[in-house]
Design a protein around this motif. Structure first.
Motif, mmCIF file in Angstrom:
data_model
loop_
_atom_site.group_PDB
_atom_site.id
_atom_site.type_symbol
_atom_site.label_atom_id
_atom_site.label_comp_id
_atom_site.label_asym_id
_atom_site.label_seq_id
_atom_site.Cartn_x
_atom_site.Cartn_y
_atom_site.Cartn_z
ATOM 1 N N GLY A 133 0.859 -1.181 0.000
ATOM 2 C CA GLY A 133 0.000 0.000 0.000
ATOM 3 C C GLY A 133 0.886 1.218 0.000
ATOM 4 N N HIS A 134 0.452 2.259 -0.594
ATOM 5 C CA HIS A 134 1.284 3.445 -0.696
ATOM 6 C C HIS A 134 1.136 4.292 0.551
ATOM 7 C CE1 HIS A 134 2.469 2.791 -4.845
ATOM 8 N NE2 HIS A 134 1.254 2.394 -5.061
ATOM 9 N N PRO A 135 2.259 4.524 1.298
ATOM 10 C CA PRO A 135 2.150 5.342 2.495
ATOM 11 C C PRO A 135 1.894 6.799 2.137
ATOM 12 C CG PRO A 135 4.458 4.866 2.020
ATOM 13 C CD PRO A 135 3.628 4.070 1.049
ATOM 14 N N ALA A 136 1.328 7.510 3.085
ATOM 15 C CA ALA A 136 1.128 8.938 2.878
ATOM 16 C C ALA A 136 2.463 9.634 2.744
ATOM 17 C CB ALA A 136 0.340 9.519 4.058
ATOM 18 N N THR A 143 7.932 10.771 15.565
ATOM 19 C CA THR A 143 8.323 10.642 14.162
ATOM 20 C C THR A 143 8.825 9.230 13.884
ATOM 21 O OG1 THR A 143 8.885 12.982 14.007
ATOM 22 C CG2 THR A 143 9.873 11.519 12.381
ATOM 23 N N ARG A 144 9.543 8.660 14.828
ATOM 24 C CA ARG A 144 10.006 7.274 14.671
ATOM 25 C C ARG A 144 8.821 6.335 14.465
ATOM 26 N NH1 ARG A 144 10.751 2.990 18.339
ATOM 27 N NH2 ARG A 144 12.329 1.475 17.652
ATOM 28 N N ARG A 145 7.811 6.455 15.298
ATOM 29 C CA ARG A 145 6.634 5.592 15.161
ATOM 30 C C ARG A 145 5.990 5.753 13.793
ATOM 31 N NH1 ARG A 145 1.437 5.796 15.055
ATOM 32 N NH2 ARG A 145 1.438 8.062 15.294
ATOM 33 N N GLU A 146 5.805 6.999 13.369
ATOM 34 C CA GLU A 146 5.156 7.254 12.084
ATOM 35 C C GLU A 146 5.999 6.746 10.918
ATOM 36 O OE1 GLU A 146 4.569 11.438 12.120
ATOM 37 O OE2 GLU A 146 2.890 11.372 13.548
ATOM 38 N N ALA A 147 7.296 7.001 10.971
ATOM 39 C CA ALA A 147 8.172 6.614 9.862
ATOM 40 C C ALA A 147 8.282 5.095 9.742
ATOM 41 C CB ALA A 147 9.553 7.237 10.055
ATOM 42 N N SER A 181 6.140 2.869 10.841
ATOM 43 C CA SER A 181 4.836 2.353 10.407
ATOM 44 C C SER A 181 4.677 2.494 8.898
ATOM 45 C CB SER A 181 3.708 3.100 11.129
ATOM 46 O OG SER A 181 3.758 2.897 12.529
ATOM 47 N N ALA A 182 5.088 3.646 8.361
ATOM 48 C CA ALA A 182 4.959 3.878 6.925
ATOM 49 C C ALA A 182 5.853 2.941 6.132
ATOM 50 C CB ALA A 182 5.296 5.337 6.605
ATOM 51 N N ARG A 229 6.725 -3.505 17.311
ATOM 52 C CA ARG A 229 6.973 -4.578 16.339
ATOM 53 C C ARG A 229 8.458 -4.784 16.098
ATOM 54 N NH1 ARG A 229 4.041 -2.895 11.164
ATOM 55 N NH2 ARG A 229 4.934 -4.844 10.375
ATOM 56 N N LEU A 230 9.269 -3.761 16.342
ATOM 57 C CA LEU A 230 10.724 -3.887 16.282
ATOM 58 C C LEU A 230 11.257 -3.769 17.703
ATOM 59 C CD1 LEU A 230 11.899 -1.788 13.194
ATOM 60 C CD2 LEU A 230 11.598 -4.260 13.360
#
Length: 259
Positions: A9-12, A84-88, A90-91, A194-195
């Motif tokens: 899926g394409h991340p935002a 930002t770590r979580r968002e990056a 996840s993407a 997850r990591l």
């Protein structure tokens, strides 16, 4: 192991990777690989996982071969902050690149859970590199030697980091090249479970680059012979692994920013 791939899926859209000096959170990741497969992972990583991770909002700082273990791969990546770590992450790990190439990367690995979550010491410092300086794919590997000295202190001990940064680092600068960065354990809770990351740690990492390993040996001899180190610093570092750091002897890959 890194996360199993999710459906593509394409991340935002994400902000571009930031200059390393603005990174407040840094991962030091050490992977144990299946015998003989390190070069395969290095080639795949440098081709597929550099710009694509940075497009998700992180910065790939360094990729290294461990000179003491032919089946170990070491790398560094950084983030502006824990959210930002979580968002990056996840993407990236939920996106199409990891879905396409993650299984092949995972197939080279026996263990990828040896991860230290670190922060620059002091805040606002860090690696003085930028993704704009990265060599292109196909470039030759640099003829450099990188030493990462990891000082392990008892959990909760507040004095170790100050001793290394305030007392030892000035001697390092006096006797040889200045460290590229000094990093200490980031105590925040892992925002991307997850990591996994190592918990209960109190580590100070000093990362330094040299033209070759002989230059590192000369620098180390000069440090150990310095009166302040012999008389004051080493005795106070005795609780840290018997007074000696854990030393990672590394050679950068072709596309590593830290070199």
């Amino acid at each position: 192991m890194p996360p199993s791939p999710r459906p593509a899926g394409h991340p935002a859209a994400r902000p571009a990777a930031r200059p390393a000096a603005h990174l407040a959170v840094i991962e030091l990741r050490r992977y144990v690989l299946r015998p003989g497969r390190r070069d395969e992972l290095v080639e795949l990583f440098d081709r597929e996982f550099v710009e694509t991770q940075e497009a998700a909002g992180m910065t790939v700082l360094g990729q290294f071969r461990d000179l003491d273990d032919p089946d170990r791969f070491v790398w560094l990546r950084g983030f502006a902050d824990m959210e930002t770590r979580r968002e990056a992450l996840s993407a990236f790990y939920g996106g199409p690149v990891w879905a396409a190439h993650g299984p092949r990367a995972n197939a080279t690995m026996l263990d990828s859970d040896d991860v230290l979550l670190l922060r620059p010491l002091p805040a606002g410092s860090g690696f003085a590199v930028s993704p704009s300086e990265r060599p292109p794919a196909g470039a030759a590997a640099p003829d450099r030697f990188v030493a990462a000295a990891l000082w392990h202190f008892p959990p909760g001990d507040p004095d170790g980091a100050a001793l290394v940064h305030d007392r030892l680092v000035p001697v390092l600068r006096e006797t040889g090249p200045a460290p590229l960065a000094v990093l200490a354990t980031e105590p925040a809770e892992n925002t991307f479970p997850r990591l996994p990351v190592r918990t209960g740690e109190n580590v100070v990492a000093v990362v330094t680059s040299y033209p070759d390993e002989n230059a590192h040996r000369r620098h180390l001899a000069g440090v150990l012979g310095h009166p302040l180190v012999r008389q004051e610093i080493l005795p106070r570092l005795a609780p840290a692994r018997g007074g000696a750091p854990e030393l990672l002897r590394l050679t950068p890959t072709a596309r590593s920013l830290v070199r």
